[in-house]
Design an enzyme around this catalytic site. Sequence first.
Site, short mmCIF file in Angstrom:
data_model
loop_
_atom_site.label_atom_id
_atom_site.label_comp_id
_atom_site.label_asym_id
_atom_site.label_seq_id
_atom_site.Cartn_x
_atom_site.Cartn_y
_atom_site.Cartn_z
CG HIS A 147 10.51 -35.45 -20.69
ND1 HIS A 147 10.63 -36.82 -20.84
CD2 HIS A 147 11.69 -34.91 -21.11
CE1 HIS A 147 11.84 -37.10 -21.30
NE2 HIS A 147 12.50 -35.96 -21.48
CB CYS A 152 -0.91 0.01 1.22
SG CYS A 152 -1.97 -1.44 1.33
NE ARG A 193 4.31 1.29 -1.90
CZ ARG A 193 5.38 0.90 -1.23
NH1 ARG A 193 6.57 1.26 -1.65
NH2 ARG A 193 5.28 0.14 -0.18
CD GLU A 210 5.68 -9.53 -13.75
OE1 GLU A 210 5.93 -9.44 -12.54
OE2 GLU A 210 6.47 -9.14 -14.64
CE LYS A 226 9.74 -8.42 -16.32
NZ LYS A 226 9.38 -9.33 -15.28
CG ASN A 275 2.51 -1.02 3.35
OD1 ASN A 275 1.92 -2.04 3.00
ND2 ASN A 275 3.75 -0.75 2.94
N GLY A 276 0.73 -3.01 5.53
CA GLY A 276 1.14 -4.18 6.28
C GLY A 276 -0.06 -5.01 6.71
CD1 TRP A 327 -2.13 -4.65 -4.76
CD2 TRP A 327 -2.10 -6.08 -3.03
NE1 TRP A 327 -1.96 -5.91 -5.27
CE2 TRP A 327 -1.95 -6.82 -4.23
CE3 TRP A 327 -2.13 -6.79 -1.83
CZ2 TRP A 327 -1.80 -8.20 -4.26
CZ3 TRP A 327 -1.98 -8.17 -1.85
CH2 TRP A 327 -1.82 -8.86 -3.05
CE LYS A 358 9.47 -1.94 -9.54
NZ LYS A 358 9.80 -2.67 -10.77
CD GLU A 367 12.07 -11.67 -15.82
OE1 GLU A 367 11.80 -10.46 -15.80
OE2 GLU A 367 11.79 -12.44 -14.89
#
Length: 623
Positions: free
Chosen positions: A519, A2, A27, A503, A500, A100-101, A74, A618, A496
């Site tokens: 496989h 947050c 964020r 996301e 990307k 935040n938390g 968030w 973020k 990666e």
Amino acid sequence: MCGIVGYVGTQAATGILLAGLEKLEYRGYDSAGIATVLEGEIHCVRAKGKLHNLREKLERIENPAQIGIGHTRWATHGKPEEYNAHPHMDTAMRVAVVQNGIIENYRELRTELKQLGHEFRSDTDTEVIPHLIAEFLQNPTSFLEAVRQAVNKLKGAFAIAVISADYPDELIIARQQAPLAIGFGQGEFFCASDTPALVPHTRAVLTLENGELARLTPLGVEIYNFAGDRLKKHPRTLSWNPVMIEKQGFRHFMLKEIYEQPRVVRACLEAYVNDDWHPPASSQPIRLGLPGEFYPDLAQIQIVACGTSWHASLVGKYLLEQLAGIPTRVQYASEFRYAPPPLTANTLTIGVTQSGETADTLAALTMEKQRRCDQPPQYQPRLLGITNRLDSTLAGIAEHMIDTHAGIEIGVAATKTFIAQLLAFYCLALDLGYRRQTICPNRVAEILSGLRQLPAEIEMILEIQERYIQELAHSFADTQAFIFIGRGINFPIALEGALKLKEISYIHAEGYPAGELKHGPIALLDSKVPVVAIAMPGSVYEKVLSNAQEAKARDSRLIGVTSMNNPEAAEVFDELIPVPTVEELLSPIISVIPLQLLAYHIAARRGLDVDQPRNLAKSVTVE
């Protein structure tokens, strides 16, 4: 995750708070709100969704208040609805809090406070805090003391900012395992959960440590610990400037940051490579600033990380084993915490986090440090942090640090910080390999020469290939699934590339070792599932081409990231993204650039919010 902002001074607070929240949008958030104190009352405005919804509400209100707090949420506890948005207030609406938390004991506190007559209006854990502070304010005490008593009853990780209608010139903030910083102005003071919100106003910043709280008034700042003791601390001067957190003509921050990667590589090399070193010189080719006692008897390395940092760590594992000859394992920090490996002697633990605030990584390192402290000397903790933020919580846990020198990264999808983490691992592996004599001086010189050429080679990709990749992305705007494959040192780049795409475009994508395709995953392939193969010249090149042929035989459209002027690859792939020819060891830094551009342009073509993808943040500062 947050975003927190706060202001007290001589200007109207609302505009400053809203601008600060805009700087923290990266964020990730799903609702926002602002609370101010004016004429003995708290005025609170909240809105679900993006900040423009909050701005529209605030534009209809004239509010000259000179103190306030703001928040982008968030969601953790409670759905992303307006009634769960911050700030939250007590029953009498005299205390407002943003946080935040996560408050781990909020259920017990909520039950206690309800029995005392407090009424709750949300589903959040945060709402217990203003009620708790209000309860302590019923006794003759100061605002600061009431907040101090309240935070001592909280369990969990949190950063809070608090205002009260009865204390119209005081802003109280507190930190425990979640970032919070103070900005120093002239007759005005700011607070924020990240420094980009402070940079437009001041470069004099003080970061609160765990277990500290502060009282901000127009007259100054007072710092205390949770025991109530006054502390003497001094702000530092940030090297950033407001221009660094602007788009500078780019459509999105992510694209700007992709284009900043040549500069980032140059900055890392300038910081850590000794340009005066040439074999057979007796000096060291790499200058990481690590003490002499860091190196002897090192027998094993374990790396903990999350997300993109985990992928960078997989490349790091390859480098540390192949160049330095040190057995290395990489683990998700969230898994390491609950199933740590048996203790081994002379082990280096590396935590990799771009923000230095990733909760799982910090907790994993803290646990590792604690469980080794009472062990014999050979089992004592040896911790190294790799981060883009030396002023972060990570620096207080790890004894040694490597600064990745990437500069502020706004886009949620990491690009330049990933490249910078790779450079940190190259430098660490070369440093260890040279000192341990597992790599000869001439080979070190050869690799360093290749590293110095990378910025120009990245610039070549950006100049020549971006327009082609943009056109290629148009044909994938409606694609539902992708497969990425690579082998050896480029397998993490396949992971990666897939991450990307997931996301920012919301397309399902998976990365696999190319040899594992047959496989199981090959069952997914048909004409609707494109396959991106990283086929860089080297020891596994022919194997990757063979694996790509297997995909082609199942009607998948093949996109190849490979070296320029490669007629063999032209026969295999339906689409080619040629990149400069580099030796295999250095190829991850080259091969990842087209994958970043491909993900970016597919997402942009789909009209998505590239810099602030849904459900993501973020910096993940909660477990």
